[in-house]
Design an enzyme around this catalytic site. Structure first.
Site, PDB file in Angstrom:
ATOM      1  N   HIS A 198      -4.046   2.297  -4.830  1.00 20.95           N
ATOM      2  CA  HIS A 198      -3.201   2.345  -3.465  1.00 20.95           C
ATOM      3  C   HIS A 198      -1.954   1.859  -3.618  1.00 20.95           C
ATOM      4  O   HIS A 198      -1.353   0.991  -3.185  1.00 20.95           O
ATOM      5  CB  HIS A 198      -4.006   1.045  -2.683  1.00 20.95           C
ATOM      6  CG  HIS A 198      -5.183   1.574  -1.634  1.00 20.95           C
ATOM      7  ND1 HIS A 198      -4.841   2.029  -0.504  1.00 20.95           N
ATOM      8  CD2 HIS A 198      -6.377   1.465  -2.089  1.00 20.95           C
ATOM      9  CE1 HIS A 198      -6.200   2.467  -0.234  1.00 20.95           C
ATOM     10  NE2 HIS A 198      -7.241   1.940  -1.199  1.00 20.95           N
ATOM     11  N   ASP A 258       0.656  -1.150   0.179  1.00 21.81           N
ATOM     12  CA  ASP A 258       0.195   0.186   0.054  1.00 21.81           C
ATOM     13  C   ASP A 258       0.924   1.236   0.120  1.00 21.81           C
ATOM     14  O   ASP A 258       2.167   1.011   0.169  1.00 21.81           O
ATOM     15  CB  ASP A 258      -0.764  -0.002   1.229  1.00 21.81           C
ATOM     16  CG  ASP A 258      -2.074   0.620   0.955  1.00 21.81           C
ATOM     17  OD1 ASP A 258      -2.415   1.766   0.549  1.00 21.81           O
ATOM     18  OD2 ASP A 258      -3.363   0.002   1.172  1.00 21.81           O
ATOM     19  N   GLU A 293     -10.693   1.457  -4.602  1.00 24.16           N
ATOM     20  CA  GLU A 293     -10.463   2.721  -4.310  1.00 24.16           C
ATOM     21  C   GLU A 293      -9.527   3.220  -5.361  1.00 24.16           C
ATOM     22  O   GLU A 293      -8.715   4.287  -4.732  1.00 24.16           O
ATOM     23  CB  GLU A 293     -10.008   2.876  -2.923  1.00 24.16           C
ATOM     24  CG  GLU A 293     -11.147   2.759  -1.824  1.00 24.16           C
ATOM     25  CD  GLU A 293     -10.672   2.951  -0.451  1.00 24.16           C
ATOM     26  OE1 GLU A 293     -11.694   3.472   0.085  1.00 24.16           O
ATOM     27  OE2 GLU A 293      -9.599   2.570  -0.170  1.00 24.16           O
TER      28      GLU A 293
HETATM   29  C1  ACM Z   1     -10.750  -1.329   1.661  1.00 21.35           C
HETATM   30  O1  ACM Z   1     -11.113  -1.353   2.888  1.00 21.35           O
HETATM   31  N1  ACM Z   1     -10.356  -0.104   0.869  1.00 21.35           N
HETATM   32  C2  ACM Z   1     -10.720  -2.390   1.220  1.00 21.35           C
END
Ligand code: ACM
Ligand code: ZN
Length: 689
Positions: A269, A192, A325
């Site tokens: 991410h 991440d 996201e």
């Molecule tokens: C997440 O909580 N973005 C999978």
């Protein structure tokens, strides 16, 4: 006096000699499918030593399973007071349609010995965990016949080791507790923005650079300039699992029937990947955004090469490819992404993401693996063999299941154990919200109302421990346990065998045992519970009265509308979390500005409303509250003008703003001003007495 002493002594002797131990039947976690207790206990006062009667091939497995149960194998040095343990492994019946491997077992305890029957080593392992729980709870054995099998094939937790790195040893300690409670999947969030955590030989800067940052805490790093630094730089904070460590971890978990699912995030991410390899950024987007460029072939070369190394370490059927996201905005302007969209006939950036997920799926399928991804992978079209992890709620999971895809349920309202588990002011700083053990436990991934052809695709359930605010081992364990035990029981036990009060009693004992073993779980005995104000509806003069929202506070956030225009006079006070559909959230410049119509001129002695502040997610107190009264709705008299200095604090707080006095009025105007901090005002009820 003497006589009384003698009587007490006699009574004590009678009690010691004459009384059979009593059986507390509530001792096995997760609750098994069926238990029949006998009448007899089996004394093992000098410890439980077992003689194994099994094929040699099973011996090492069984010895590993006994680890942490307190049960030992009888050895030639022991004085001979041992029981025998017969284990039979029976062939798997042809008709068995259970998903995944068969984890069922039967366990029989008699005065003559212990017999386990299972079709697999996993079943034997789970039987031994049950045996260990009986022994450690009772300090003896008790005659019983247990038939047990899991409800779901997937019983997992996610541990985020990107935001704050955790070592192999830490993870092994959590694996021990997971395995003792029959959990079987550990999803490692390895990559991440805040750090890459797995050695990759073909892209060494992922660990020599993207695994390190200053400053140490995610919060300071995220709120600062989000820099990564070279390994070895003074003050560099981070770390990663070497391939060797990852392999050891995989083997340790496999010995305990836990599969480690690695997550390699793409295409969102991925800020840390772009920091180390900026050539994978979208053209025209040199700076802060975390999406890989899908237009460039180099992105695929890199991801495929990483995945080659990942599948060589992790034998898991599933490789988690993230998918959540992505911002997607850089793709709209990037000439490479735009070219890709033209060439592939893709009409939206959702389809562009879907193109990438399809390609990665094909790549992994060709190597015998399947992808699993967050529910955003549904957007733009789901890859044909993908399994979906449903986190934004259950809708994504249900849609995927209805379309014939397998699903792991992990809805944030029940499964996001980064939220505090008790009154937030008693807990370490967190992402916000309130997710007590009871709420986690109340979740059913496949309730009876679910259509059968959907339910058959629900593989199971997972709790997610995201670690933005979690820095130390102790804090990780505090957040994980005992809530992960609730997930163990949701995943294993049948609904008819689940009972929160019974579970809680066991969880308290498990927590005590963990503390004795040096773990740092949340001490459930000291649970404060929900916000007292929220427990009962409140009676007051404005109950049910109509509320007019004045411009521009008319526009409370639809996501936090609660009971819409009825919220502020519905008698329902908010809980510890603004996501409870009781708190109403105001995001606009205007703050809160409402008029309550009491329907007739009323004698009023107090008016108050509560606000909450949780700085992490941007929820702040008002900086000023004004209250006016009117008899005719035309002419208002101001009765209160309260100034408040908003101070940013790590811990959540709750505060009433109001007026006390004596007045006659029909209309009450309550206005709360937003402070200089951009974010929400949340209010639950305007109480008039
Ligand atoms: C997440 O909580 N973005 C999978
Ligand atoms: Zn691009």
């Amino acid at each position: 006096m003497r006589l009384r002493n003698i009587a007490i002594i006699v009574l004590a002797i009678v009690t010691l000699v004459g009384c059979k131990p009593t059986l507390n039947e509530n001792i096995i976690t997760p609750a098994p499918q069926s238990v029949t207790w006998g009448d007899e206990h089996v004394e093992v006062s000098d410890g439980l030593y077992l003689n194994l009667h099994v094929d040699d091939e099973h011996k090492p497995r069984i010895m590993a399973a006994l680890h942490n149960t307190g049960i030992k194998l009888a050895s030639e040095y022991h004085d001979g007071k041992s029981m025998s343990l017969d284990i039979s492994v029976i062939a798997k019946p042809e008709s068995d349609e259970q998903r995944g491997i068969d984890e069922s077992y039967t366990l029989d305890i008699t005065r003559q010995g212990v017999t386990i029957t299972a079709t697999t080593d996993a079943g034997i392992f789970y039987a031994i965990q049950t045996l260990g729980q009986i022994y450690s709870s009772l300090g003896m054995l008790w005659e019983c016949h247990i038939e047990d099998a899991p409800r779901f094939a997937y019983r997992g937790i996610l541990i985020d080791i990107s935001r704050h790195f955790r070592t192999k040893e830490f993870l092994m300690r959590q694996i021990d507790i997971m395995a003792e409670h029959k959990m079987n999947r550990l999803h490692l969030h390895l990559t991440d923005a805040a750090g890459w955590r797995l050695e990759v030989e073909s892209y060494p800067r992922l660990t020599s650079y993207a695994a390190w940052r200053t400053p140490a805490t995610w919060k300071e790093w995220w709120n600062g300039d989000r820099q990564h630094v070279e390994e070895g730089t003074e003050g560099a904070y981070g770390g990663y699992l070497t391939k060797e460590e990852a392999r050891e971890l995989v083997a340790y978990a496999a010995d305990r029937y836990i599969t480690i699912i690695p997550e390699i995030e793409m295409p969102g991410h991925s800020d840390e990947v772009l920091a180390a390899y900026p050539e994978l950024r979208c053209t025209q987007h040199p700076d802060r955004q975390g999406d890989l460029c899908i237009g460039k072939e180099a992105t695929f070369e890199m991801m495929q090469s990483i995945l080659d190394e990942v599948i060589e370490i992790f034998p898991s059927e599933y490789i988690h490819i993230g998918g959540d996201e992505a911002g997607k905005s850089s793709w709209m302007e990037c000439e490479d992404c735009q070219r890709r969209m033209r060439e592939e006939g893709l009409e939206s950036v959702d389809e562009l993401q879907s193109y990438m997920i399809h390609r990665i799926e094909e790549y992994l399928n060709a190597r015998g693996r399947n992808i699993i991804g967050w529910d955003e992978i549904l957007e733009g079209g789901l890859a044909p063999n993908a399994t979906v992890m449903s986190w934004r709620g259950e809708e994504g999971g249900l849609a995927a299941a209805a379309a014939g895809h397998d699903v792991v349920m992990s809805p944030h309202g029940y499964c996001y154990i980064d939220a505090p588990q008790d009154a937030p002011h008693t807990q370490p700083e967190s992402i916000g919200g309130y997710l007590p053990l009871e709420k986690v436990y109340s979740y059913d991934p496949a309730p009876a109302t679910m259509a059968e052809d959907v339910a058959k695709h629900i593989l199971g359930v997972q709790a997610n421990l995201w670690a933005e605010f979690i820095v130390t081992d102790e804090h990780y364990e505090h957040m994980l346990w005992p809530r992960a035990l609730a997930v163990a029981e949701i995943g294993w036990s049948m609904p008819e065998n689940r009972d929160y009060d019974m579970f809680r009693e066991r969880a308290v004992r498990i927590v005590d045992g963990m503390i004795e073993r040096g773990y740092s779980p949340f001490d459930l005995k000291n649970e404060v519970g929900n916000r007292p104000e929220s427990l009962e509806p409140v009676e007051h003069l404005a109950l049910g009265k109509s509320v007019t929202y004045l411009e521009p506070s008319r526009y409370y956030a639809p996501k936090y509308a609660a009971a819409w225009d009825a919220t502020l006079t519905d008698g329902l006070r908010g809980t510890w979390t603004y996501a409870d559909e009781r708190w109403q959230g105001f995001l606009g410049r205007g703050g809160v500005d409402v008029v309550i119509d009491m329907e007739e001129v009323t004698h009023i002695e107090s008016i108050s409303a509560d606000f909450m502040q949780i700085c992490g997610p941007g929820v702040f107190m008002p900086c000023r509250v004004e209250i006016w009264l009117s008899q005719d709705g035309e002419e208002y008299e101001q009765v209160a003008d309260i100034e408040w200095e908003v101070i940013l604090d790590e811990l959540p707080s709750f505060k009433s703003f109001g007026w006390e006095g004596s007045a006659e009025a029909r209309y009450i105007r309550y206005k709360a001003h937003r402070s200089k901090y951009t974010g929400f005002l949340f209010v639950d009820e305007i109480i008039v007495r």
